[in-house]
Scaffold this motif. Structure first.
Motif, PDB file in Angstrom:
ATOM      1  N   LYS A  75       0.838  -1.203   0.000  1.00 22.05           N
ATOM      2  CA  LYS A  75       0.000   0.000   0.000  1.00 22.05           C
ATOM      3  C   LYS A  75       0.873   1.254   0.000  1.00 22.05           C
ATOM      4  O   LYS A  75       0.621   2.201  -0.760  1.00 22.05           O
ATOM      5  CB  LYS A  75      -0.907  -0.022   1.232  1.00 22.05           C
ATOM      6  N   LYS A  76       1.913   1.261   0.849  1.00 23.13           N
ATOM      7  CA  LYS A  76       2.819   2.404   0.901  1.00 23.13           C
ATOM      8  C   LYS A  76       3.548   2.591  -0.425  1.00 23.13           C
ATOM      9  O   LYS A  76       3.796   3.714  -0.869  1.00 23.13           O
ATOM     10  CB  LYS A  76       3.849   2.208   2.023  1.00 23.13           C
ATOM     11  N   LEU A  77       3.885   1.466  -1.069  1.00 28.90           N
ATOM     12  CA  LEU A  77       4.553   1.525  -2.372  1.00 28.90           C
ATOM     13  C   LEU A  77       3.654   2.201  -3.402  1.00 28.90           C
ATOM     14  O   LEU A  77       4.105   3.047  -4.176  1.00 28.90           O
ATOM     15  CB  LEU A  77       4.929   0.120  -2.840  1.00 28.90           C
ATOM     16  N   LEU A  78       2.370   1.828  -3.406  1.00 29.81           N
ATOM     17  CA  LEU A  78       1.422   2.427  -4.343  1.00 29.81           C
ATOM     18  C   LEU A  78       1.310   3.928  -4.098  1.00 29.81           C
ATOM     19  O   LEU A  78       1.319   4.726  -5.049  1.00 29.81           O
ATOM     20  CB  LEU A  78       0.052   1.758  -4.209  1.00 29.81           C
ATOM     21  N   GLU A  79       1.220   4.317  -2.837  1.00 28.41           N
ATOM     22  CA  GLU A  79       1.128   5.739  -2.512  1.00 28.41           C
ATOM     23  C   GLU A  79       2.357   6.487  -3.010  1.00 28.41           C
ATOM     24  O   GLU A  79       2.254   7.582  -3.591  1.00 28.41           O
ATOM     25  CB  GLU A  79       0.974   5.918  -0.998  1.00 28.41           C
ATOM     26  N   THR A  80       3.532   5.894  -2.805  1.00 31.46           N
ATOM     27  CA  THR A  80       4.777   6.525  -3.236  1.00 31.46           C
ATOM     28  C   THR A  80       4.844   6.636  -4.755  1.00 31.46           C
ATOM     29  O   THR A  80       5.252   7.669  -5.303  1.00 31.46           O
ATOM     30  CB  THR A  80       5.991   5.723  -2.719  1.00 31.46           C
ATOM     31  N   GLN A  81       4.436   5.563  -5.439  1.00 28.53           N
ATOM     32  CA  GLN A  81       4.445   5.578  -6.901  1.00 28.53           C
ATOM     33  C   GLN A  81       3.546   6.684  -7.451  1.00 28.53           C
ATOM     34  O   GLN A  81       3.928   7.432  -8.360  1.00 28.53           O
ATOM     35  CB  GLN A  81       3.982   4.214  -7.436  1.00 28.53           C
TER      36      GLN A  81
END
Length: 520
Positions: A6-12
């Protein structure tokens, strides 16, 4: 999906948003990136749904369907289920691929196609139940704006690049149990709010405050038939309520056109079916759109001390929302006008919680008259919660939450909570953490008096205070100072004098050795 994913998606998504950061203001590039994310979401929903309809067909991939009859059947079903329709060649992946074509025989110019597709989404809904929900939804995506690039080629290149990066991200829409994209969308909205300064208050309520409001209005509830926000901004506060209990239908009104579009996108992107939300655009106080309805829960973060027509509009004197209170809220401060509007629309079994500036607790004149009527005659005020200063975007003033109910269980008292010191630093802002939120909600639900934090006041005591609700009148937060040992102070002063004398002698000696005049 894990928390790390989830954090990866937000960062992307945030990194892609920054492709536009250098081109325009935060509130402007917000509209573009959120609009493109929304378009990709609509495309993926269309693709997945169409493929479920094709499971028994020979061609099972919607991108490969060419039969006119099949396409018409998918369109009819999509308008009923999704509320809109996209052709295979209009899907996000198709236009992203074209925009990044690098062969000499294939054009990569997509601006005209993209504009046509966004218009087509809206046009597909005309004459259907979802028409109002999609009408002019993409009007803030001006693909010809010079802020995207001075030349057509520069604008095409930038948008193609953004679409290319977005196309590589998996939104994981197949996972019906997770709302990962919804969470990421909320994250982006909060990030834009933090960089938008004063304008942020127009569209976003900090998540920790939203959580408090949502938990209050869902206390002792297993399900809500309806929830309403008369100043709904991006719709995040409405959606927050549904994280506490299931909500059947969402209703909201928003004055700002751009923010109104954002709210509708936010609803759809959180998979709220178009039949289960009704967001309108108008001035809530002057042109209320849901006035014949009553709501089981109401949450709001109205613009603080906004101007309104008040007594300058003769119709307000006889408006059922305001007339019984004896006075109209001052034209320079609409805070109580919003409270009165919400109470009018609150169901008999309903609870409302709204954020307001501290002034509503103690200001006199018309506001004092309205406040007394609310408590003495209606007895709707259930709790007053003081929040820390510098929590909201765009203002550093301390705020409070008023909780009102038409079905009060404890109808002979009012709960006061002083959470003004319940915060931790978060950059240049203050923030309530989970422990702070839990303490507020636990105190509200147990209705308990806690030393230097909360107090349950009788209505008689409030009346004795002339209906002044200033929290320090009820919650004693005074901290006694430790007694001063005067003998020790005298001894310390003597020691200090001795040290000063020794230092003066040392300086005089240095000055004598250097043949300089002493400074004393």
């Amino acid at each position: 999906m894990s928390e790390d994913q989830k954090k990866l998606l937000e960062t992307q998504l945030w990194n892609i948003a920054n492709e536009l950061r250098g081109k325009m203001d935060a509130d402007e590039f917000r509209d573009y990136i959120l609009g493109f994310i929304f378009y990709k979401y609509l495309s993926e929903k269309q693709y997945l749904y169409a493929n479920t309809l094709l499971e028994t067909e020979q061609v099972k991939d919607y991108l490969l369907v060419t039969n006119a009859g099949d396409l018409e059947a998918i369109k009819e079903e999509s308008l009923l289920k999704l509320g809109y329709y996209l052709k295979p060649e209009e899907l996000f992946s198709s236009i992203a691929k074209k925009g990044n074509a690098n062969t000499e025989n294939e054009s990569n110019f997509i601006l005209a196609d993209l504009e046509s597709i966004l218009n087509s989404i809206e046009q597909s809904t005309m004459g259907t139940e979802s028409e109002d929900d999609f009408n002019k939804l993409f009007e803030d995506l001006d693909l010809n704006s010079t802020k995207l690039g001075r030349s057509t080629e520069a604008r095409n290149s930038l948008i193609s690049k953004v679409l290319f990066h977005l196309d590589k991200i998996d939104f994981a829409l197949e996972d019906a149990e997770a709302d990962v994209l919804g969470d990421a969308y909320e994250y982006l909205i909060s990030q834009f709010a933090s960089g938008a300064g004063k304008k942020a208050g127009e569209f976003y309520t900090p998540q920790q405050v939203s959580k408090i409001l949502a938990k209050i209005v869902t206390t002792d509830k297993k399900r809500l038939k309806s929830v309403y926000d008369p100043t709904c901004g991006s719709g995040s506060l409405l959606l927050r309520v549904s994280r506490e209990v299931p909500v059947d239908d969402f209703f909201g009104q928003e004055l700002n056109r751009t923010t109104y579009n954002l709210a509708r996108m936010n609803m759809i992107l959180h998979d709220v079916h178009f039949r289960h939300f009704d967001i309108r655009q108008e001035d809530t106080l002057e042109q209320p759109q849901h006035l014949d309805m009553r709501f089981e829960a109401i949450v709001a973060n109205p613009p603080f001390s906004a101007k309104w027509k008040g007594k300058n509009n003769p119709l307000n004197e006889n408006d059922e929302r305001f007339s019984q209170y004896g006075r109209l809220a001052p034209t320079s401060k609409a805070d109580f006008a919003f409270v009165q509007h919400m109470l009018y629309q609150l169901a008999e079994n309903g609870t409302m919680a709204c954020v307001l500036p501290h002034g509503v607790l103690f200001r006199g004149s018309a506001e004092g008259t309205i406040r007394e009527y609310l408590i003495k005659e209606l007895n709707y005020l259930d709790a007053v919660i003081g929040l820390p200063a510098n929590v909201f975007y765009g203002t550093s003033i301390p705020t409070c939450i008023l909780v009102l109910s038409k079905c009060r269980v404890h109808n002979d008292d009012i709960l006061f909570i002083d959470a003004s010191q319940s915060f931790e630093k978060d950059g240049n802002k203050n923030k309530l953490n989970e422990a702070h939120i839990d303490a507020i909600i636990d105190t509200y639900r147990t209705r308990s008096t806690k030393d230097k934090f909360s107090y349950v006041s009788s209505l008689e005591e409030v009346a004795e205070n002339d209906y002044n609700l200033n929290i320090p009148r009820y919650v004693d937060t005074f901290e006694e100072e430790e007694p001063v040992d005067l003998d020790q102070v005298a001894t310390d002063l003597q020691e200090l004098e001795k040290d000063i004398a020794e230092t003066d002698a040392l300086i005089a000696d240095f000055c004598q050795q250097l043949n300089l005049k002493t400074p004393f």
